[in-house]
Design an enzyme around this catalytic site. Sequence first.
Site, mmCIF file in Angstrom:
data_model
loop_
_atom_site.group_PDB
_atom_site.id
_atom_site.type_symbol
_atom_site.label_atom_id
_atom_site.label_comp_id
_atom_site.label_asym_id
_atom_site.label_seq_id
_atom_site.Cartn_x
_atom_site.Cartn_y
_atom_site.Cartn_z
ATOM 1 N N ASP A 66 0.820 -1.209 0.000
ATOM 2 C CA ASP A 66 0.000 0.000 0.000
ATOM 3 C C ASP A 66 0.853 1.258 0.000
ATOM 4 O O ASP A 66 2.076 1.200 0.181
ATOM 5 C CB ASP A 66 -0.974 -0.005 1.189
ATOM 6 C CG ASP A 66 -0.319 -0.439 2.505
ATOM 7 O OD1 ASP A 66 0.919 -0.333 2.614
ATOM 8 O OD2 ASP A 66 -1.041 -0.877 3.403
ATOM 9 N N ASN A 134 -8.076 -3.524 14.053
ATOM 10 C CA ASN A 134 -9.440 -3.807 13.594
ATOM 11 C C ASN A 134 -9.473 -4.952 12.573
ATOM 12 O O ASN A 134 -10.492 -5.206 11.951
ATOM 13 C CB ASN A 134 -10.085 -2.548 13.002
ATOM 14 C CG ASN A 134 -9.339 -2.042 11.770
ATOM 15 O OD1 ASN A 134 -8.384 -2.663 11.308
ATOM 16 N ND2 ASN A 134 -9.768 -0.914 11.248
ATOM 17 N N HIS A 136 -7.555 -5.137 9.823
ATOM 18 C CA HIS A 136 -7.227 -4.809 8.436
ATOM 19 C C HIS A 136 -5.916 -5.464 8.013
ATOM 20 O O HIS A 136 -5.036 -5.731 8.821
ATOM 21 C CB HIS A 136 -7.217 -3.292 8.189
ATOM 22 C CG HIS A 136 -6.085 -2.528 8.792
ATOM 23 N ND1 HIS A 136 -6.202 -1.211 9.185
ATOM 24 C CD2 HIS A 136 -4.788 -2.866 9.051
ATOM 25 C CE1 HIS A 136 -5.043 -0.794 9.654
ATOM 26 N NE2 HIS A 136 -4.172 -1.772 9.585
ATOM 27 N N GLU A 141 -9.884 -2.203 5.097
ATOM 28 C CA GLU A 141 -10.555 -2.032 6.383
ATOM 29 C C GLU A 141 -11.773 -2.964 6.454
ATOM 30 O O GLU A 141 -12.188 -3.521 5.428
ATOM 31 C CB GLU A 141 -10.992 -0.571 6.530
ATOM 32 C CG GLU A 141 -9.849 0.442 6.420
ATOM 33 C CD GLU A 141 -8.983 0.550 7.680
ATOM 34 O OE1 GLU A 141 -8.981 -0.387 8.517
ATOM 35 O OE2 GLU A 141 -8.304 1.576 7.839
HETATM 36 P P1 PGA Z 1 1.863 -1.918 12.770
HETATM 37 O O1 PGA Z 1 0.729 -1.862 11.687
HETATM 38 O O2 PGA Z 1 2.899 -2.854 12.238
HETATM 39 O O3 PGA Z 1 2.410 -0.517 12.851
HETATM 40 O O4 PGA Z 1 1.241 -2.415 14.021
HETATM 41 C C1 PGA Z 1 0.217 -3.055 11.190
HETATM 42 C C2 PGA Z 1 -0.955 -2.748 10.312
HETATM 43 O O5 PGA Z 1 -1.692 -1.791 10.587
HETATM 44 O O6 PGA Z 1 -1.137 -3.480 9.322
#
Ligand code: PGA
Length: 239
Positions: A66, A134, A136, A141
Amino acid sequence: MSIVINTPERIAQLAAQEYVALLNKKPQAVLGFATGSTPLALYAELVLLNRKGELSFCEATSYNLDEYIGIDGIHEQSYRFFMDRSLFNEIDIRMEKTFLPSSSIADEAHLAEFDCEIEKAGGIDIQLLGIGRNGHIGFNEPGTPFASSTHVAKLTESTVQANSRFFLSADDVPRFAATMGIKTVMHAHAIILIALGAEKASIVKTALHGPVTEAVPASVLQLHPFVTWYLDYEAAALL
Ligand code: PGA
């Protein structure tokens, strides 16, 4: 399969061996990378192994999950900048073979071509994933269709808040991102998901053992035959 290991460094060492095995067998492998705090220890380990000559990326191609919309690659919070700094500048991958979805909203209509490019390159051999609190994966999302290809997604408020730690304030966090879709991710030949820390424990349990539902994007991984979940003790605490 899930593997529970005590520290992020040990997880990084073990996960890195999957890259060693792949790249030694298939130097022109296609790698799907991710951003966030979670992959940093793995990237440090890959840099170390590359410097020691135990693996080479010189024939590999990479596609990132992304990219924020509206900030370009020289912005310190862009995922291009993150990848260059934490991995690409430090290993022998050819920069012109590292791809991220476009950060320009003007390219929205062409984002599905990202999937075509991946398929033309032979498909992703290992896709690395983190998981949001959440559920994702990438910026897919809750509620994102499982049939989605690379597209522009609106960040939920919880993701904006979680990512605001990297920006001066939550107001500075872009509200949209270009992200591989769920279908794009599921097309990868193998997937490594790393989850670290107590804040991921609840969603790890839900994604691994709850119903497969678009309300929990990572639950779709139950349908993929080659996923390895690397969890530290805290993230695995509720299993
Ligand atoms: P993080 O993010 O590695 O900063 O916890 C993971 C994500 O949101 O996919």
